[in-house]
Scaffold this motif. Structure first.
Motif, PDB file in Angstrom:
ATOM      1  N   MET A   9       0.711  -1.144   0.004  1.00  0.00           N
ATOM      2  CA  MET A   9       0.041  -0.040   0.097  1.00  0.00           C
ATOM      3  C   MET A   9       0.976   1.265   0.104  1.00  0.00           C
ATOM      4  SD  MET A   9      -3.051  -0.573   2.552  1.00  0.00           S
ATOM      5  CE  MET A   9      -2.540  -1.517   3.811  1.00  0.00           C
ATOM      6  N   GLN A  10       1.912   1.106   0.861  1.00  0.00           N
ATOM      7  CA  GLN A  10       2.721   2.391   0.856  1.00  0.00           C
ATOM      8  C   GLN A  10       3.611   2.758  -0.238  1.00  0.00           C
ATOM      9  OE1 GLN A  10       3.151   4.737   3.293  1.00  0.00           O
ATOM     10  NE2 GLN A  10       5.233   5.575   3.203  1.00  0.00           N
ATOM     11  N   SER A  46       2.458   1.774  -3.434  1.00  0.00           N
ATOM     12  CA  SER A  46       1.462   1.161  -4.644  1.00  0.00           C
ATOM     13  C   SER A  46       1.863   2.095  -5.666  1.00  0.00           C
ATOM     14  CB  SER A  46       0.051   1.588  -4.150  1.00  0.00           C
ATOM     15  OG  SER A  46      -0.154   2.900  -3.808  1.00  0.00           O
ATOM     16  N   PHE A  53      -4.421  -3.295  -4.863  1.00  0.00           N
ATOM     17  CA  PHE A  53      -4.765  -2.041  -3.524  1.00  0.00           C
ATOM     18  C   PHE A  53      -5.713  -2.726  -2.548  1.00  0.00           C
ATOM     19  CE2 PHE A  53      -5.601   1.694  -1.376  1.00  0.00           C
ATOM     20  CZ  PHE A  53      -4.235   2.192  -0.918  1.00  0.00           C
ATOM     21  N   HIS A 104      -4.427   6.064  -5.411  1.00  0.00           N
ATOM     22  CA  HIS A 104      -3.466   5.761  -4.246  1.00  0.00           C
ATOM     23  C   HIS A 104      -1.921   5.418  -4.963  1.00  0.00           C
ATOM     24  CE1 HIS A 104      -6.231   6.008  -0.821  1.00  0.00           C
ATOM     25  NE2 HIS A 104      -7.296   5.628  -1.830  1.00  0.00           N
ATOM     26  N   TYR A 125      -4.855  13.379   3.067  1.00  0.00           N
ATOM     27  CA  TYR A 125      -4.013  12.386   3.329  1.00  0.00           C
ATOM     28  C   TYR A 125      -4.594  10.932   2.391  1.00  0.00           C
ATOM     29  CZ  TYR A 125      -0.358   9.400   4.875  1.00  0.00           C
ATOM     30  OH  TYR A 125       0.802   8.469   4.904  1.00  0.00           O
ATOM     31  N   ILE A 167      -3.294   7.632   1.235  1.00  0.00           N
ATOM     32  CA  ILE A 167      -2.100   6.570   1.449  1.00  0.00           C
ATOM     33  C   ILE A 167      -1.807   6.337   0.041  1.00  0.00           C
ATOM     34  CG2 ILE A 167      -1.980   4.159   2.226  1.00  0.00           C
ATOM     35  CD1 ILE A 167      -3.938   4.479   4.333  1.00  0.00           C
ATOM     36  N   GLY A 168      -0.659   6.203  -0.140  1.00  0.00           N
ATOM     37  CA  GLY A 168       0.292   5.573  -1.543  1.00  0.00           C
ATOM     38  C   GLY A 168       0.460   6.799  -2.306  1.00  0.00           C
TER      39      GLY A 168
END
Lengths: 204, 326
Positions: free
Chosen positions: A33-34, A36, A45, B251, B285, B287-288
């Motif tokens: 996820m971080q 992606s 995802f 994302h 915010y 994520i990704g």
């Protein structure tokens, strides 16, 4: 035939392996996820989110069961700092850095009363009593993001919570790698892994 | 004495008029001609109210009637909207000035945006022609032909330019999403163009995690239109099967949102603390999309250092064990 000591009852082994699998799933899906990227998708995802959420919930329940187990059995005493912790940490670190290569005996032999050496004890206490609770609490907050849609010190609480969650997850992933490596330091490289299946620790 | 009173009256009137025009000018740079208010009041005295009066000559008395809610124009909204300086009869027939209105007037064709805005240098920056082309590619136009007009979404009495001017992103998103929901959450308007049941937006989006947060922080068009880099707001609404469903399109570092919602705010600069997509981070915010450069670099260095240390330790153990067994 090496001397064996029974250190890990069934509930500890079950908790440990559940924890290990869940941590791996959480790390892999968290990294996916971080970082992606449509061009290099690690895990889809939405799948990563679902797996991460479900694993996180089970891990939190597992942590509660572990805490109850520690409070109601003698296992809890291994997760409390004793005297001379700093001095013992240095002795153990010196052993891993130098003594192990000189063929010295471990300075803190594993017994039923003291199943962790000082470095193990320190890292397990920090991980289980500090890092894991923070990662669980921040994870719960991220699971209900609408509850943290306000600002703290000019930044979104959601943002700060996520950064904290990611940093704690990173520390756990570092711990996991180091933990696995140090488990190869036993009577044989695989004896410590076997002991987490059989419950019996083989002494050096 | 009479002269003094008249003089006082004139002074007070001038002050009131100055104050009024100051207030109007403060709220919006556009100053509305008092003549516009005066002329439009002829219409708004009935169409600005939920009920109206007229003198019925047959029964010889005043009659109070309820105004058809679809013909009510909120004067406060109108004078805050894009067309605030217009007289009603600029767009509607001057014959409406007569009451009762002729039934034939209902057949009067309504203006479309391009009837006024096409080829106009003053409005060139809005690219109305390109918007029109995009709109004609959209499912709204292709499925409903000429029945679907600009005013279906952009009510000419209330529409206010938003994406370029509204600095409050939450308001801007809400305003734009309400445009979609006036049909997609309101069956009576939806069924003006179809006999189908209006599907529940909440149910059709039940797959979307954190639905409320998504609805509050992105517009419907982020996922339901094809991005066109030449115009600010995409107008090619796609069939539902082609809507974005891959989370990673938003994302990720090269988030789709940068080409849509954050189109004008987008810069590729990092924030002072190293977060990518700074403009996006100011509002939400994601994520990704908002990963931190410094933390990423530090984590890679730390992980590499740990792996290297463990590797050296392992190699030394293997070598020493080997020598011991020799």
């Amino acid at each position: 035939m090496s001397e064996k000591v029974y250190l890990y009852p069934v509930w500890i082994r079950l908790w440990h392996w559940f924890n290990a699998i869940l941590c791996l799933l959480l790390i892999v899906t968290g990294v996916s996820m971080q970082y992606s990227d449509p061009a290099f998708p690690m895990i889809r995802f939405d799948w990563a989110v679902s797996i991460h959420d479900i694993s996180g919930i089970i891990l939190a329940i597992n942590y509660i069961l572990f805490t109850i187990g520690n409070l109601t059995t003698s296992n809890g005493k291994h997760y409390i700092f004793r005297k001379k912790i700093l001095k013992n940490l240095i002795v153990q670190a010196r052993f891993y850095a130098f003594g192990i290569f000189k063929g010295e005996d471990p300075p803190f032999p594993i017994t039923e009363k003291s199943k962790f050496n000082p470095l193990q004890k320190f890292s397990y206490i920090v991980i289980m009593h500090a890092i894991t609770p923070i990662v669980i609490i921040s994870g719960i907050m991220l699971f209900f993001p609408e509850l943290i849609s306000f600002d703290i010190f000019g930044s979104g609480a959601l943002h700060i919570t996520d950064i904290l969650h990611v940093i704690m997850g990173f520390i756990i992933s570092i711990f996991l790698v180091v933990h696995i490596y140090f488990c190869t330091i036993g009577r044989t490289p695989v004896s410590n892994f076997k002991s987490m299946f059989t419950g019996f620790h083989e002494k050096h | 004495m009479k002269t003094i009173n008249e003089f006082r009256f004139v002074v007070v009137l001038i002050i009131v008029l100055m104050a009024t025009s100051f207030v109007i000018a403060q709220e919006d740079d556009t100053v509305i001609d008092p003549y516009t208010y005066e002329q439009n009041e002829t219409c708004l005295q009935c169409h600005g109210q939920s009920s109206y009066f007229y003198y019925n000559e047959v029964v010889e008395r005043d009659i109070k009637k309820r105004m058809n809610p679809f013909f009510i124009v909120d004067s406060a909204e109108y004078y805050d909207a894009n067309h605030q300086t217009f007289l009603c009869i600029d767009c509607h027939s001057y014959e409406y000035e007569e009451f009762p209105h002729s039934g034939q007037l209902r057949m009067e064709p309504k203006f479309g945006c391009l009837d006024c805005h096409a080829g106009d240098e003053e409005y060139a920056k809005y690219k109305f022609e390109e918007i029109d082309d995009e709109f004609h590619k959209s499912v709204h136009s292709s499925k409903h032909s000429e029945d679907f007009t600009c005013s279906m979404c952009h009510n000419p009495h209330t529409y206010k330019i938003n994406a370029r001017t509204n600095e409050n992103m939450a308001d801007f998103i809400l305003y734009d999403n309400e445009i979609c929901l006036t049909c997609h959450a309101e069956i009576s308007k939806y069924q003006l163009l179809t006999t189908m049941d209006n599907p529940s937006v909440l149910e059709t989006h039940s797959w979307l995690p954190n639905q409320v947060l998504h609805f509050k922080n992105v517009r419907c068009i982020e996922c339901h239109t094809e991005i066109n880099n030449d115009i600010l707001v995409a107008h090619n609404v796609l069939p539902k099967e082609q809507a974005v469903k891959l989370c990673v399109e938003c994302h990720s570092k090269d988030s789709r949102l940068l080409a849509s919602l954050y189109k004008y705010q987008f810069t590729d600069e990092r924030s002072n603390l190293g977060f990518s997509n700074k403009a996006m981070l100011d509002e939400a915010y994601v994520i990704g999309a908002n990963r931190n450069y410094y933390l990423n670099a530090l984590s890679i260095v730390m992980f590499g250092f740990v792996l290297l240390a463990l590797f050296i330790h392992a190699i030394l153990r293997i070598i020493i064990n080997y020598k011991r067994h020799e």
